[in-house]
Structures are given as C-alpha cells and as structure tokens.
Scaffold this motif. Structure first.
Motif, short mmCIF file in Angstrom:
data_model
loop_
_atom_site.label_atom_id
_atom_site.label_comp_id
_atom_site.label_asym_id
_atom_site.label_seq_id
_atom_site.Cartn_x
_atom_site.Cartn_y
_atom_site.Cartn_z
N THR A 1 17.04 28.22 12.21
CA THR A 1 16.14 27.96 13.34
C THR A 1 14.73 27.68 12.82
OG1 THR A 1 17.45 29.42 14.70
CG2 THR A 1 15.25 28.90 15.51
N HIS B 1 18.09 23.81 13.64
CA HIS B 1 17.96 23.95 15.10
C HIS B 1 16.47 24.11 15.40
CE1 HIS B 1 19.04 24.99 19.08
NE2 HIS B 1 18.57 26.22 19.00
N TYR C 1 23.66 27.92 20.48
CA TYR C 1 23.55 28.84 19.36
C TYR C 1 24.86 29.62 19.17
CZ TYR C 1 21.59 32.40 16.36
OH TYR C 1 21.35 33.22 15.31
#
Ligand SMILES: Nc1ncnc2c1ncn2[C@@H]1O[C@H](COP(=O)(O)OP(=O)(O)OP(=O)(O)O)[C@@H](O)[C@H]1O
Length: 447
Positions: free
Chosen positions: A47, A81, A197
């Motif tokens: 992330t 992400h 996710y």
C-alpha cells in the motif's frame, strides 16, 4: 533508511530516469511522485499513500510502470495499491480486522472423506496437487460437472488441506453469487478498497458455481482484475462450474480464455462400483450400527445414481424409514429397501426421451397448463412464463437446435422472440432462487 525505503527510493529514481518514455516532465515528477510513501505490505499487496485525491488521479495511470520497476528492484511479485493518506487512515483499522476474515470453509468436506473412482480421479488428483503446492503449476484449476458430483466438496477439501499444512495461508471459499453480492454491497457502502484488499491478499481463492457470474458485467470486470492480480502473483485460483469454460454462455470471452489458461478437469456420474464405495463411506460417517446388505447397496447404486446427492438422499431416506417404521429389524435387507422406496424406485425406467414435445409437455404439466396453451398466442403471464421456460429448456437440452427451429416448434414464432425469451430466463435464473429451483425440478423430470 531501512530496506523498504531503499527499495522504494531506488524504484522512484529508476522511474525518474525514464520520464521521457512515460511522457512526464520533471516538475510533474517532483510535485506528485516524490511524496509517495510505502505504508504497508501485507502478503503481496504493497500500500502506497499520496497526500490528495487530485495527486492520486495524476499518479494512478503510472502505477503499473512503478509496479514493474518495484518488482524488478525487489525481485518480487508485488501488487502496488495506491490510496490517499486519509483513506489509508480510515481503512487501516479495517485492514487489521480483515486479516481475520472468515474463510467460509466447511471443515467436514475433506480429501479423507472424498471417495475416488474413475469418474472423479483426475479432478481429485488435480485438486490434491494444487492443495499441496498452491499457485505452482495449475492456476487456475477449473472443475466442471453436472450438479451434485463433488465440485464443492473438492473446493473445500483443497482449502482445508492447504490450511492444515500451513495455517498462516490466506484461503477464501465463496460462490460467484456471494462475490457479486459482496461487490454490490461494497459499492453501496463505499468500501471498495476493503473489498479489493481482501480478495487480493488471498493465497488460495476458491470460487464455486462461476456460471452465475455470466452477464454480471461490472462484477466480471472487478473479478477479472482480481483474477489477473492473483495469477500474476502466482497465487492459486480454483473455479467450479456446471459447464466447461467454452460453454459458459454470457460470460465475457476474456474471462473464458483466462479460465481455460490453467488446467480444466471434469467429474462424471459415479460408475456402479464408485457409487457403492460412496454409499459405504456415508454409512461409516453416519455411524450406522446395523448391517445393510450388499443387495441393498446394489439396488441404490443402480436406481439412484444420477449424482452423489441422490445417492446420499436415498441412503438418508432408508435410514429414516428404519427409524420411523418401528420395526424391530437388526438388518436392512432388500425387502425392506423395496418397501422404503416403493413410491420412487421405478422412476428411472419411466424417464422420457428428450424431444421438443416432451419438454413442452413436462413444462405444461408442471404449471398445470396444456401444450396447446404453451403453443398459443396467449399473453397471460403464467402462460408466458411457462412458454419461455419451455423454449429455454429446448435450447439447453436439445443439441444443435437453432432459434429458428425452436420458433417453428412453438407455433411459428420468430427466432428473435425465442432469443429474447431465452435471454429473459437466463437473467431471471441468476436473480431468483425459486425460479431456479422450479427449472431444476423440471429438468430433473426430463433428464
Ligand atoms: N466422491 C465423493 N465422495 C464422497 N462424497 C461425495 C463425493 N462426491 C460428492 N460427494 C457428496 O455429494 C454431495 C454433493 O456434492 P457437492 O455439493 O460437492 O456437488 P457439486 O458438484 O458442487 O453440486 P452443485 O453443482 O449442485 O453445487 C456432498 O454432500 C458431497 O460431500
């Protein structure tokens, strides 16, 4: 600077070296890219946060390039992400919680209680292979068969086996129907980040009954992306369906071709000996403490062998009959079984030949109508429903019959009318459980 930061700084500087290739200038890079920060790595998902929503819009189109470089730098298979700092703070709490998601596995469905025979050996072997080494050789594994032949059992067995070997592995069992519902709910709740996710962190994703995803365009799109991420990260996907990939009507062709890119296996109706072995296994599981003669097993395996669910149901019926009939029997023999099944065992002999007339008659009987009403031009809604179902079943059950021929068989209707009817049925099938059940019941009478 720790390893994580070093890898990221190296990624950014390699990216900066290629700005011309990407059509970017230095000011844009300095303004938007240098503030990117790795916040979190869970499984293969990295992330990265950015300060504002508009910066995110600028950077997002270049994310795949950054991902490629990052994977080269780290020699890994990561999925980058990107989210705003604000969203990250909001969802971080949920993400911790998500790691403890329910895997939805049924612990009773294992390889130990799955009986192997010629009808399912290849599917069982392939399933065991992927459970032992997920993501290594056969991803996706696509298992197809008629209803009740063990696909869901094998999916669960894969998950249970893999979890037993490695309890830290992320496994999720879901049906395509649940996937679509979860997706719709996430859209409504603005929680798509969490949805993405959750699925992208899976090591093994087990999807049952994929046929229900056909024609669900927006969910197919998201599934396609998740599918690609997992496959490119060498994760395991196992899919089941009631037909092989090429016959999944209404499914996007790019998905069909992805499904066919791994290993496709099928399960057949159990042959006599396997059917008997399954019955013995079920008797053992039920802890039956009185003998059931071989003749009874032969009888059930001969007359109730359409699928394993039918075998199981027959055995349950026999045991229930013994329980309620009050007879003091210490053995179940053929006479007793004939009595227990007196109203149903001759059914297989009465099965009809599959013709357009039989299908029309069967649907008409089911809805208390006449065949003439099915053929008629009546617009009464109950007749229309039955007519559409009959057209759909003719198209599905009779090989190579064209829409034009069906139109001809149904009172000289145009082929486009038949196409529309079939499409309507297909759509309703996916939404309405009772409708699906009704069609299944009619089919059962027919095939
Ligand atoms: N080879 C087998 N050995 C033992 N039990 C089996 C076997 N095959 C199927 N079964 C049992 O038969 C029942 C139906 O199997 P399952 O639900 O896996 O079928 P399915 O192919 O997924 O059906 P559907 O397409 O309707 O979802 C289950 O109770 C399952 O445990």
């Amino acid at each position: 600077m720790n390893n994580l930061d070093m890898n990221w700084q190296k990624t950014l500087s390699l990216f900066q070296g290629k700005l011309d290739d990407y059509g970017l200038d230095k000011i844009t890079f300095d303004s938007f890219f240098t503030t990117l920060e790795i916040k979190d790595i869970v499984g293969s998902v990295v992330t990265i946060t950015i300060d504002t929503k508009w910066s995110l819009d600028v950077v997002e189109p270049y994310l795949t390039h950054l991902q490629e470089i990052y994977n080269t730098v780290t020699n890994g298979h990561y999925q980058l992400h990107l989210m705003t700092e604000e969203d990250f703070q909001k969802s971080h709490v949920h993400q911790e919680h998500l790691l403890q998601f329910d895997d939805h596995l049924n612990p009773d469905l294992t390889f130990d209680n799955f009986v192997i025979g010629n009808s399912n050996r290849i599917a069982q072997n392939a399933s065991l292979a992927v459970a032992m080494k997920p993501g290594v050789s056969y991803s996706p594994l696509f298992i197809h068969s008629n209803s009740g032949l063990g696909k869901t059992h094998l999916l669960n067995a894969i998950g249970n086996y893999a979890k037993k070997r490695d309890p830290s592995i992320h496994v999720l069992f879901t049906t395509s129907e649940n996937f679509v519902n979860e997706y719709i709910q996430s859209l409504a709740n603005h929680s798509m980040d969490e949805f993405n996710y959750k699925y992208r962190q899976m090591d093994i994703l087990l999807i049952d009954d994929i046929q229900f995803m056909a024609t669900k365009e927006s969910s197919s799109e998201i599934f396609f992306n998740i599918f690609n991420t997992l496959i490119s990260n060498k994760k395991q996907i196992v899919i089941t369906s009631d037909k092989p990939p090429r016959d999944l009507k209404g499914m996007e062709s790019r998905l069909v071709s992805r499904f066919s890119s791994g290993l496709t296996v099928s399960i057949d109706t159990p042959e006599f000996e396997t059917a008997k072995a399954i019955l013995r296994k079920k008797i053992e599981i039920e802890n039956v403490d009185y003998p059931i003669t071989e003749e009874v097993l032969d009888f059930i395996a001969t007359h109730f062998n359409t699928d394993v669910r039918e075998l199981e149901g027959s055995l349950k019926r026999l045991l229930f009959y013994k329980l309620i009939c009050g007879k003091k029997l210490d053995i179940i023999d053929l006479n007793f079984a004939l009595e227990a099944f007196s109203d149903s065992y001759s059914q297989p002999a009465q099965k009809k030949e599959l013709t357009v007339s039989n299908i029309k008659k069967c649907v008409a009987d089911y809805y208390n109508l006449t065949v003439a009403q099915i053929n008629s031009k009546s617009r009464t809604s109950s007749i229309i429903v039955a007519r559409h179902i009959a057209m759909y079943l003719v198209r599905e059950l009779i090989e190579d019959i064209s829409f034009i021929q069906i139109g001809h068989e149904f009172g000289g209707r145009d082929h486009s009318t038949v196409m529309k009817a079939c499409h309507k049925v297909q759509q309703k099938l996916e939404k309405d459980m009772n409708y699906r059940q009704a069609i299944q019941d009619i089919k059962k009478k027919l095939v």
